[in-house]
Scaffold this motif. Structure first.
Motif, PDB file in Angstrom:
ATOM      1  N   VAL A 158      48.086  52.747  36.006  1.00  0.00           N
ATOM      2  CA  VAL A 158      48.505  51.408  36.451  1.00  0.00           C
ATOM      3  C   VAL A 158      49.588  51.528  37.521  1.00  0.00           C
ATOM      4  O   VAL A 158      50.578  52.229  37.346  1.00  0.00           O
ATOM      5  N   VAL A 159      49.353  50.820  38.614  1.00  0.00           N
ATOM      6  CA  VAL A 159      50.282  50.764  39.731  1.00  0.00           C
ATOM      7  C   VAL A 159      50.569  49.302  40.033  1.00  0.00           C
ATOM      8  O   VAL A 159      49.686  48.448  39.917  1.00  0.00           O
ATOM      9  N   LEU A 160      51.814  48.999  40.392  1.00  0.00           N
ATOM     10  CA  LEU A 160      52.171  47.677  40.884  1.00  0.00           C
ATOM     11  C   LEU A 160      52.282  47.788  42.392  1.00  0.00           C
ATOM     12  O   LEU A 160      53.155  48.496  42.903  1.00  0.00           O
ATOM     13  N   ALA A 161      51.385  47.129  43.099  1.00  0.00           N
ATOM     14  CA  ALA A 161      51.370  47.180  44.559  1.00  0.00           C
ATOM     15  C   ALA A 161      51.784  45.825  45.103  1.00  0.00           C
ATOM     16  O   ALA A 161      51.417  44.784  44.558  1.00  0.00           O
ATOM     17  N   SER A 162      52.536  45.830  46.167  1.00  0.00           N
ATOM     18  CA  SER A 162      52.909  44.585  46.833  1.00  0.00           C
ATOM     19  C   SER A 162      51.772  44.172  47.753  1.00  0.00           C
ATOM     20  O   SER A 162      51.193  45.011  48.436  1.00  0.00           O
ATOM     21  N   GLY A 163      51.461  42.891  47.760  1.00  0.00           N
ATOM     22  CA  GLY A 163      50.433  42.442  48.678  1.00  0.00           C
ATOM     23  C   GLY A 163      49.711  41.198  48.218  1.00  0.00           C
ATOM     24  O   GLY A 163      50.123  40.525  47.274  1.00  0.00           O
ATOM     25  N   ASP A 164      48.604  40.918  48.876  1.00  0.00           N
ATOM     26  CA  ASP A 164      47.753  39.760  48.600  1.00  0.00           C
ATOM     27  C   ASP A 164      46.786  40.123  47.472  1.00  0.00           C
ATOM     28  O   ASP A 164      45.915  40.986  47.648  1.00  0.00           O
ATOM     29  N   ALA A 165      46.927  39.476  46.330  1.00  0.00           N
ATOM     30  CA  ALA A 165      46.119  39.819  45.155  1.00  0.00           C
ATOM     31  C   ALA A 165      44.626  39.648  45.417  1.00  0.00           C
ATOM     32  O   ALA A 165      43.822  40.499  45.022  1.00  0.00           O
ATOM     33  N   ALA A 166      44.230  38.567  46.076  1.00  0.00           N
ATOM     34  CA  ALA A 166      42.802  38.329  46.321  1.00  0.00           C
ATOM     35  C   ALA A 166      42.221  39.409  47.229  1.00  0.00           C
ATOM     36  O   ALA A 166      41.124  39.919  46.967  1.00  0.00           O
ATOM     37  N   ALA A 167      42.937  39.776  48.271  1.00  0.00           N
ATOM     38  CA  ALA A 167      42.451  40.809  49.182  1.00  0.00           C
ATOM     39  C   ALA A 167      42.357  42.159  48.480  1.00  0.00           C
ATOM     40  O   ALA A 167      41.373  42.892  48.650  1.00  0.00           O
ATOM     41  N   LEU A 168      43.349  42.493  47.672  1.00  0.00           N
ATOM     42  CA  LEU A 168      43.306  43.756  46.937  1.00  0.00           C
ATOM     43  C   LEU A 168      42.189  43.753  45.899  1.00  0.00           C
ATOM     44  O   LEU A 168      41.526  44.770  45.693  1.00  0.00           O
ATOM     45  N   ALA A 169      41.959  42.617  45.257  1.00  0.00           N
ATOM     46  CA  ALA A 169      40.874  42.529  44.271  1.00  0.00           C
ATOM     47  C   ALA A 169      39.529  42.801  44.934  1.00  0.00           C
ATOM     48  O   ALA A 169      38.687  43.519  44.378  1.00  0.00           O
ATOM     49  N   ARG A 170      39.322  42.238  46.107  1.00  0.00           N
ATOM     50  CA  ARG A 170      38.062  42.482  46.830  1.00  0.00           C
ATOM     51  C   ARG A 170      37.939  43.955  47.230  1.00  0.00           C
ATOM     52  O   ARG A 170      36.902  44.575  47.048  1.00  0.00           O
ATOM     53  N   ALA A 171      39.005  44.512  47.768  1.00  0.00           N
ATOM     54  CA  ALA A 171      38.957  45.886  48.267  1.00  0.00           C
ATOM     55  C   ALA A 171      38.820  46.922  47.157  1.00  0.00           C
ATOM     56  O   ALA A 171      38.207  47.969  47.356  1.00  0.00           O
ATOM     57  N   LEU A 172      39.368  46.624  45.979  1.00  0.00           N
ATOM     58  CA  LEU A 172      39.402  47.603  44.892  1.00  0.00           C
ATOM     59  C   LEU A 172      38.410  47.308  43.771  1.00  0.00           C
ATOM     60  O   LEU A 172      38.427  47.989  42.739  1.00  0.00           O
ATOM     61  N   ALA A 173      37.544  46.331  43.956  1.00  0.00           N
ATOM     62  CA  ALA A 173      36.647  45.865  42.885  1.00  0.00           C
ATOM     63  C   ALA A 173      35.842  46.976  42.229  1.00  0.00           C
ATOM     64  O   ALA A 173      35.592  46.929  41.016  1.00  0.00           O
ATOM     65  N   GLU A 174      35.431  47.969  42.979  1.00  0.00           N
ATOM     66  CA  GLU A 174      34.588  49.042  42.433  1.00  0.00           C
ATOM     67  C   GLU A 174      35.369  50.115  41.682  1.00  0.00           C
ATOM     68  O   GLU A 174      34.782  50.906  40.947  1.00  0.00           O
ATOM     69  N   VAL A 175      36.698  50.151  41.867  1.00  0.00           N
ATOM     70  CA  VAL A 175      37.472  51.259  41.300  1.00  0.00           C
ATOM     71  C   VAL A 175      38.625  50.831  40.389  1.00  0.00           C
ATOM     72  O   VAL A 175      39.250  51.680  39.748  1.00  0.00           O
TER      73      VAL A 175
END
Length: 165
Positions: free
Chosen positions: A68-85
């Motif tokens: 588990v990592v806490l990353a700063s940023g746009d949650a929706a954009a990160l969810a789309r980019a990381l959906a597979e992993v």
């Protein structure tokens, strides 16, 4: 702070008001090369090592627990980019950041704290989860004379008052 017949002298420290964060919880399905590659491309920084913080264009990336990592940023954009992993959750509302700046920040954290903030090994790029003034916190030194304290909003006001005394 001065009490009758006693004096506690501390080095100067400025304490910021509690600030909102843009933290996003990223839980890897597996800590493997595929996750690391996709995460690095999405966040602009590598996955931090255990107990470490890295800087990314959107802000700090904080190791929180295994996988588990806490990353700063746009949650929706990160969810789309990381959906597979990874599973991604917007936790920005769960954290406030209080910055302490000045040569006395380590001593200030030792007052009613449960962590040895004076250990010189605890420096920029490290993270520690502990209790401070009865509040669960994450401590992230940001410079030799500064630390970011992450705390739940429900504790932020009381913690700010305690750190400001």
């Amino acid at each position: 702070m001065i009490r009758r017949e006693t004096a506690i002298v501390t080095d100067p420290v400025t304490v910021s008001d509690p600030q909102p964060t843009r933290l996003v919880r990223v839980e890897a399905f597996a800590l493997d090369a595929a996750f690391a590659a996709v995460f690095g491309a999405a966040v602009g920084a590598p996955v931090p090592a255990v107990g470490k913080v890295t800087d990314a264009p959107a802000g700090p990336v904080i190791w929180a627990e295994p996988k588990v990592v806490l990353a700063s940023g746009d949650a929706a954009a990160l969810a789309r980019a990381l959906a597979e992993v990874a599973a991604v959750s917007d936790v920005a509302g769960a954290w406030r950041r209080i910055d302490l700046k000045g040569p006395g920040w380590r001593g200030r954290l030792m007052i009613d704290g449960l962590f040895d903030a004076e250990d010189p090994a605890f420096g920029t790029g490290c993270v520690a989860a502990t209790m401070l003034h009865h509040a669960p916190v994450m401590l992230c030194p940001t410079a030799d004379d500064a630390v970011a304290v992450y705390v739940a909003p429900s504790f932020a006001g009381d913690l700010h008052a305690a750190l400001s005394r």
